[in-house]
Design an enzyme around this catalytic site. Structure first.
Site, PDB file in Angstrom:
ATOM      1  N   ASP A  53       0.848  -1.181   0.000  1.00 25.59           N
ATOM      2  CA  ASP A  53       0.000   0.000   0.000  1.00 25.59           C
ATOM      3  C   ASP A  53       0.887   1.236   0.000  1.00 25.59           C
ATOM      4  O   ASP A  53       1.475   1.581   1.020  1.00 25.59           O
ATOM      5  CB  ASP A  53      -0.876  -0.062   1.264  1.00 25.59           C
ATOM      6  CG  ASP A  53      -1.691   1.201   1.443  1.00 25.59           C
ATOM      7  OD1 ASP A  53      -1.651   2.065   0.546  1.00 25.59           O
ATOM      8  OD2 ASP A  53      -2.352   1.310   2.486  1.00 25.59           O
ATOM      9  N   GLU A 133      30.743   8.393   5.815  1.00 26.42           N
ATOM     10  CA  GLU A 133      31.187   8.764   7.159  1.00 26.42           C
ATOM     11  C   GLU A 133      29.986   8.764   8.098  1.00 26.42           C
ATOM     12  O   GLU A 133      28.868   9.072   7.678  1.00 26.42           O
ATOM     13  CB  GLU A 133      31.844  10.141   7.136  1.00 26.42           C
ATOM     14  CG  GLU A 133      33.137  10.145   6.319  1.00 26.42           C
ATOM     15  CD  GLU A 133      33.797  11.510   6.199  1.00 26.42           C
ATOM     16  OE1 GLU A 133      35.004  11.547   5.930  1.00 26.42           O
ATOM     17  OE2 GLU A 133      33.114  12.537   6.357  1.00 26.42           O
ATOM     18  N   GLU A 188      37.559   8.216  11.565  1.00 24.61           N
ATOM     19  CA  GLU A 188      37.677   9.557  10.960  1.00 24.61           C
ATOM     20  C   GLU A 188      38.180  10.546  11.999  1.00 24.61           C
ATOM     21  O   GLU A 188      38.421  10.188  13.142  1.00 24.61           O
ATOM     22  CB  GLU A 188      36.330   9.992  10.347  1.00 24.61           C
ATOM     23  CG  GLU A 188      36.329  10.031   8.825  1.00 24.61           C
ATOM     24  CD  GLU A 188      37.359  10.980   8.208  1.00 24.61           C
ATOM     25  OE1 GLU A 188      37.787  11.932   8.867  1.00 24.61           O
ATOM     26  OE2 GLU A 188      37.727  10.756   7.039  1.00 24.61           O
ATOM     27  N   GLU A 195      34.577   5.825   9.040  1.00 19.17           N
ATOM     28  CA  GLU A 195      34.329   5.861   7.586  1.00 19.17           C
ATOM     29  C   GLU A 195      34.418   4.464   7.006  1.00 19.17           C
ATOM     30  O   GLU A 195      35.273   3.672   7.401  1.00 19.17           O
ATOM     31  CB  GLU A 195      35.374   6.770   6.916  1.00 19.17           C
ATOM     32  CG  GLU A 195      35.285   6.730   5.396  1.00 19.17           C
ATOM     33  CD  GLU A 195      36.114   7.811   4.706  1.00 19.17           C
ATOM     34  OE1 GLU A 195      36.298   8.895   5.299  1.00 19.17           O
ATOM     35  OE2 GLU A 195      36.576   7.552   3.594  1.00 19.17           O
ATOM     36  N   ARG A 315      41.582  19.535  -0.509  1.00 18.88           N
ATOM     37  CA  ARG A 315      40.365  19.010   0.122  1.00 18.88           C
ATOM     38  C   ARG A 315      39.355  20.098   0.461  1.00 18.88           C
ATOM     39  O   ARG A 315      38.279  19.804   0.977  1.00 18.88           O
ATOM     40  CB  ARG A 315      40.728  18.222   1.383  1.00 18.88           C
ATOM     41  CG  ARG A 315      41.279  16.871   1.055  1.00 18.88           C
ATOM     42  CD  ARG A 315      41.829  16.139   2.247  1.00 18.88           C
ATOM     43  NE  ARG A 315      42.481  14.923   1.760  1.00 18.88           N
ATOM     44  CZ  ARG A 315      41.902  13.735   1.733  1.00 18.88           C
ATOM     45  NH1 ARG A 315      40.677  13.574   2.161  1.00 18.88           N
ATOM     46  NH2 ARG A 315      42.543  12.689   1.263  1.00 18.88           N
ATOM     47  N   GLU A 332      35.997  13.144  -7.719  1.00 22.52           N
ATOM     48  CA  GLU A 332      35.395  12.996  -6.387  1.00 22.52           C
ATOM     49  C   GLU A 332      34.563  14.240  -6.071  1.00 22.52           C
ATOM     50  O   GLU A 332      35.107  15.328  -5.930  1.00 22.52           O
ATOM     51  CB  GLU A 332      36.497  12.820  -5.342  1.00 22.52           C
ATOM     52  CG  GLU A 332      35.975  12.765  -3.910  1.00 22.52           C
ATOM     53  CD  GLU A 332      37.091  12.817  -2.855  1.00 22.52           C
ATOM     54  OE1 GLU A 332      38.283  12.681  -3.196  1.00 22.52           O
ATOM     55  OE2 GLU A 332      36.758  13.032  -1.684  1.00 22.52           O
TER      56      GLU A 332
HETATM   57  N1  GLU Z   1      34.461  14.778   7.089  1.00 23.31           N
HETATM   58  C1  GLU Z   1      34.773  15.576   5.923  1.00 23.31           C
HETATM   59  C2  GLU Z   1      33.464  15.986   5.232  1.00 23.31           C
HETATM   60  O1  GLU Z   1      32.587  16.424   5.892  1.00 23.31           O
HETATM   61  C3  GLU Z   1      35.676  14.864   4.947  1.00 23.31           C
HETATM   62  C4  GLU Z   1      36.984  14.388   5.495  1.00 23.31           C
HETATM   63  C5  GLU Z   1      37.768  13.636   4.411  1.00 23.31           C
HETATM   64  O2  GLU Z   1      38.413  14.285   3.583  1.00 23.31           O
HETATM   65  O3  GLU Z   1      37.629  12.413   4.354  1.00 23.31           O
HETATM   66  O4  GLU Z   1      33.300  15.914   4.035  1.00 23.31           O
HETATM   67 MG    MG Z   2      36.721  10.796   5.054  1.00 18.36          MG
END
Ligand code: GLU
Ligand code: MG
Length: 443
Positions: A53, A133, A188, A195, A315, A332
């Site tokens: 349903d 994560e 992490e 992670e 990053r 990525e």
């Molecule tokens: N915890 C980080 C995020 O919020 C990423 C850390 C990492 O580079 O793995 O994306």
């Molecule tokens: Mg990470």
């Protein structure tokens, strides 16, 4: 040709001491649902005769048209390792169909299937490798989640027993038993944060794997007396949890993002895909970052992105190109978080990248510096824009982006924006602790 035929599934159930089968699917807000059947119903199940349903599922259908059918994807058959091993429980991940047999437009798996068939028509197979994560928190004497991390507890314990580490280990082993490949799992940066990285695979399977991984993490944490959360930013002042998506396009077993003759060994297809992501990320982040709380993670200083840039290493950028090349070449995307619906997230990311390829878009130059450290003027000089700062802003950007809304289709778009708008309106009318502390005495 799939891995299993109907007859093989029936045999696996009958000969494998399987008592229950969970017919699983996902609602548009990313919650896994299931209808459990006993082994006696397996013939009906493989013949797509199990009904449910849909009117009680958020974002599905109205009362007057509520009957829907679960069509199991036979290749997803797996025994749940955390359930009893006598009288076992298996699962099948299902597509949702209307009574006339047509795919249901509100089924997120169908949305991703549509996006993937468009890619296929262009000659592409979409591969995704997700990095999930999450936090593990203590539970109190009544079994209710607290905001105390599991690591802190082991610090105060006399005989330190890191329940977090063993939960992670059990998850990795359980997923492998279910036929998934876990590339790595590690602690992490924040206390209690972990992670799990899943091996890249074809996108539909990758999205199924994310749902399975989340279920395994939650279930096994609970078995160890912990609470696992994929909430993106549970602790003020600590890193949040992301779900970076490593994406690539393949053709005939060959990674199309790799070109050994260019300066950075990225192909024109890869750079156009990056350009497409940067063009549409503001419009798609209401999907990849779906909660009010998601936007509290996307702030400077915690390796989560807030600015629209790409880079080979940095990053702080939204799109990063990890070092490996050849078959492992990938893009990525760092803004998605694990509270998103992975089917919808992959569908909109793919559509954004394909739009970049179709329109032959060129990304802006790479930004090698730490963007968090730039002044607003320097960012402006580089032409670096920001992600939406709130769920509200993200929803407005989504409404403007027809590549995103066309990919989701009118049914999902309307229910998604409607539901999320209500979430925002409810949040916005709350008076928070921060406001009381800041204003109650001062004004
Ligand atoms: N915890 C980080 C995020 O919020 C990423 C850390 C990492 O580079 O793995 O994306
Ligand atoms: Mg990470």
């Amino acid at each position: 040709m799939g891995r299993y035929s109907k007859e093989e599934i029936i045999r696996l159930v009958e000969d494998g001491d399987i008592q229950f089968i969970r017919m699983q699917f996902t609602d548009i807000f990313g919650q896994m649902k299931n209808v459990a059947i006993t082994a006696s119903q397996i013939r009906r199940a493989v013949n797509n005769e199990i009904m449910m349903d849909g009117s009680s599922i958020e974002g599905f259908v109205r009362i007057e048209e509520s009957d829907q059918y679960l069509w199991p994807d036979l290749d997803t058959f797996a025994v749940l390792p955390w359930r009893p091993q006598y009288g076992k429980v298996a699962r099948l991940i299902c597509d949702v169909h209307n009574p006339d047999g047509t795919p249901f437009m509100g089924d997120p798996r169908n949305v991703l299937r549509q996006a993937l068939s468009r890619a296929e028509r262009m000659g592409y197979t979409f591969h995704v490798g997700p990095e999930l994560e999450f936090f593990l928190f203590q539970t109190d004497d009544n079994g209710k989640p607290t905001a105390q991390t599991a690591d802190e507890a082991s610090y105060f314990d006399l005989g330190p027993l890191d329940h977090g580490e063993s939960t992670r280990r059990e998850v990795a082993l359980a997923l492998e038993q279910m036929g998934m490949e876990v590339e790595a799992s590690h602690h992490e940066i924040a206390a209690g944060q972990h992670e799990i990285d899943l091996k890249y695979t074809e996108a539909l399977r990758a999205a199924d794997n994310i749902m399975t991984c989340k279920l395994a993490v939650k279930t096994l944490a609970q078995k160890n007396g912990l609470h696992a959360t994929f909430m993106p930013k549970p602790i003020t002042g600590a890193a949040g949890s992301g779900m970076h998506l490593n994406m690539s396009l393949f053709h005939g077993g060959k990674n199309l993002f790799f070109d050994e003759h260019t300066r950075n060994q990225l192909s024109a297809t890869a750079t156009a895909f990056i350009a497409g992501l940067l063009t549409h990320v503001r419009g798609l982040c209401a999907v990849t970052n779906p909660l009010v709380n998601s936007y509290k993670r996307l702030v400077p200083g915690y390796e989560a992105p807030c600015y629209l840039a790409w880079s080979s290493s940095n990053r702080s950028s939204l799109v990063r190109i990890p070092a490996p090349r050849g078959q492992a070449t990938r893009v990525e995307l760092r803004n998605p978080d694990p509270s998103c619906n992975p089917y919808l997230a992959m569908a909109v990311c793919l559509a954004a990248g394909l739009d970049g390829i179709e329109r032959k878009l060129t990304p802006p130059p790479e930004v090698a510096e730490n963007i968090y450290a730039m002044t607003p003027e320097t960012r402006a000089a580089h032409g670096i824009e920001s992600l939406p700062g709130t769920l509200f802003a993200a929803l407005r950007a989504m409404e403007q982006d027809t590549v995103v809304t066309d990919t989701l289709g009118p049914h999902v778009t309307a229910h998604y924006i409607g539901g999320k708008q209500r979430e925002w309106t409810e949040y916005q009318s709350q008076v928070s602790q921060w406001e009381l502390e800041r204003y109650l005495v001062a004004y």
